[in-house]
Design a protein around this motif. Structure first.
Motif, PDB file in Angstrom:
ATOM      1  N   UNK A 100       1.317   6.795  -4.318  1.00  0.00           N
ATOM      2  CA  UNK A 100       2.679   6.265  -4.312  1.00  0.00           C
ATOM      3  C   UNK A 100       3.003   5.587  -5.636  1.00  0.00           C
ATOM      4  N   UNK A 101       4.207   5.865  -6.146  1.00  0.00           N
ATOM      5  CA  UNK A 101       4.655   5.250  -7.396  1.00  0.00           C
ATOM      6  C   UNK A 101       4.987   3.780  -7.192  1.00  0.00           C
ATOM      7  N   UNK A 102       4.962   3.038  -8.305  1.00  0.00           N
ATOM      8  CA  UNK A 102       5.437   1.660  -8.250  1.00  0.00           C
ATOM      9  C   UNK A 102       6.929   1.620  -7.963  1.00  0.00           C
ATOM     10  N   UNK A 103       7.699   2.425  -8.689  1.00  0.00           N
ATOM     11  CA  UNK A 103       9.145   2.596  -8.470  1.00  0.00           C
ATOM     12  C   UNK A 103       9.466   4.063  -8.680  1.00  0.00           C
ATOM     13  N   UNK A 104      10.338   4.617  -7.823  1.00  0.00           N
ATOM     14  CA  UNK A 104      10.811   5.954  -8.132  1.00  0.00           C
ATOM     15  C   UNK A 104      12.202   6.201  -7.578  1.00  0.00           C
ATOM     16  N   UNK A 105      12.880   7.157  -8.221  1.00  0.00           N
ATOM     17  CA  UNK A 105      14.154   7.661  -7.742  1.00  0.00           C
ATOM     18  C   UNK A 105      13.996   9.147  -7.440  1.00  0.00           C
ATOM     19  N   UNK A 106      14.964   9.696  -6.742  1.00  0.00           N
ATOM     20  CA  UNK A 106      14.961  11.122  -6.456  1.00  0.00           C
ATOM     21  C   UNK A 106      15.734  11.865  -7.549  1.00  0.00           C
ATOM     22  N   UNK A 107      15.240  13.021  -7.949  1.00  0.00           N
ATOM     23  CA  UNK A 107      15.858  13.762  -9.036  1.00  0.00           C
ATOM     24  C   UNK A 107      17.243  14.296  -8.733  1.00  0.00           C
ATOM     25  N   UNK A 108      17.627  14.331  -7.457  1.00  0.00           N
ATOM     26  CA  UNK A 108      18.946  14.839  -7.097  1.00  0.00           C
ATOM     27  C   UNK A 108      20.010  13.751  -7.065  1.00  0.00           C
TER      28      UNK A 108
ATOM     29  N   UNK B 293      11.015   8.326 -12.996  1.00  0.00           N
ATOM     30  CA  UNK B 293      12.478   8.303 -13.094  1.00  0.00           C
ATOM     31  C   UNK B 293      12.966   9.711 -13.417  1.00  0.00           C
ATOM     32  N   UNK B 294      13.220  10.538 -12.393  1.00  0.00           N
ATOM     33  CA  UNK B 294      13.603  11.925 -12.641  1.00  0.00           C
ATOM     34  C   UNK B 294      15.099  12.202 -12.607  1.00  0.00           C
TER      35      UNK B 294
ATOM     36  N   UNK C 272       0.822  -1.201   0.000  1.00  0.00           N
ATOM     37  CA  UNK C 272       0.000   0.000   0.000  1.00  0.00           C
ATOM     38  C   UNK C 272       0.857   1.252   0.000  1.00  0.00           C
ATOM     39  N   UNK C 273       2.183   1.085  -0.034  1.00  0.00           N
ATOM     40  CA  UNK C 273       3.114   2.203  -0.101  1.00  0.00           C
ATOM     41  C   UNK C 273       3.808   2.244  -1.447  1.00  0.00           C
ATOM     42  N   UNK C 274       5.010   2.792  -1.477  1.00  0.00           N
ATOM     43  CA  UNK C 274       5.829   2.734  -2.686  1.00  0.00           C
ATOM     44  C   UNK C 274       6.284   1.295  -2.906  1.00  0.00           C
ATOM     45  N   UNK C 275       6.320   0.888  -4.174  1.00  0.00           N
ATOM     46  CA  UNK C 275       6.835  -0.442  -4.455  1.00  0.00           C
ATOM     47  C   UNK C 275       8.327  -0.520  -4.195  1.00  0.00           C
TER      48      UNK C 275
END
Length: 205
Positions: A91-99, A122-123, A64-67
């Motif tokens: 919440x995204x399935x997968x994500x990265x931080x843009x920094x 994917x930022x 129920x959160x980010x994958x």
């Protein structure tokens, strides 16, 4: 099946004593309620000091959160025959931080990522590869804002949104209704998309 109520199920952080880990779920299902089912972190220092490579294979993760969250730099996350589902529309399935820098995320061997939000966001600088795997999002399947995106084989990217919308910004997602949204930041890293195969479904491909 395995069950977790509060915490990140699979976590690599700054004090991890290994560089590479492989977790074989052996056909089991993890049901997770918490922040991220998979978290690659280095205590937000973003210097790549945590475990650098994680492969998860042969199983199912429902959350129920980010994958999966990659919150460090110089990380590699591989999903190999894994079905990863986030049931949250926040919440995204997968994500990265843009920094962050130089992260690699790979889906292969009929893996799938499904989210009630954007499937993969994917930022940041790095590379996202979807090879013979599927990504589905209720907003968009994939939105990339930097890095190199490779889509190949029999992969299927699908947005289930009822309409197409776009609003540009320099922080966060911009697009609803696209199978693949490639929206480069007005400043920052380059964005390259390579497509050698796949099916794209949505109000916009």
């Amino acid at each position: 099946d395995w069950y977790n109520t509060d915490h990140d199920v699979i976590k690599t952080e700054k004090d991890s004593s290994f560089d590479t880990a492989v977790i074989n779920l052996n056909g089991k299902t993890i049901s997770h309620h918490g922040n991220s089912a998979i978290l690659m972190d280095d205590e937000n220092e973003r210097t790549g000091t945590a475990a650098k490579s994680l492969t998860v294979k042969n199983g199912t993760i429902k959350t129920s959160g980010y994958g999966a969250t990659v919150w460090g730099s110089n990380k590699t996350l591989i999903l190999d025959s894994v079905n990863l589902t986030s049931t949250s529309d926040d919440n995204f399935g997968i994500f990265t931080n843009g920094e962050t820098k130089a992260n690699t995320i790979t889906l292969l061997n009929n893996s799938s990522v499904t989210s009630e939000s954007t499937g993969i966001y994917f930022p940041g600088d790095g590379k996202l590869t979807v090879e013979n795997s599927n990504v589905t999002g209720a907003i968009s399947a994939i939105e990339a804002r930097a890095g190199v995106i490779d889509i190949s084989g029999s992969s299927v990217l699908e947005s289930t949104a009822d309409e197409f919308k776009f609003e540009n910004n320099n922080n966060g997602t911009t697009t609803t209704g696209a199978a693949l949204a490639a929206v480069k930041y007005t400043v920052g890293n380059n964005l390259t998309v390579n497509i050698s195969g796949g099916t794209f479904k949505g109000k916009k491909g």
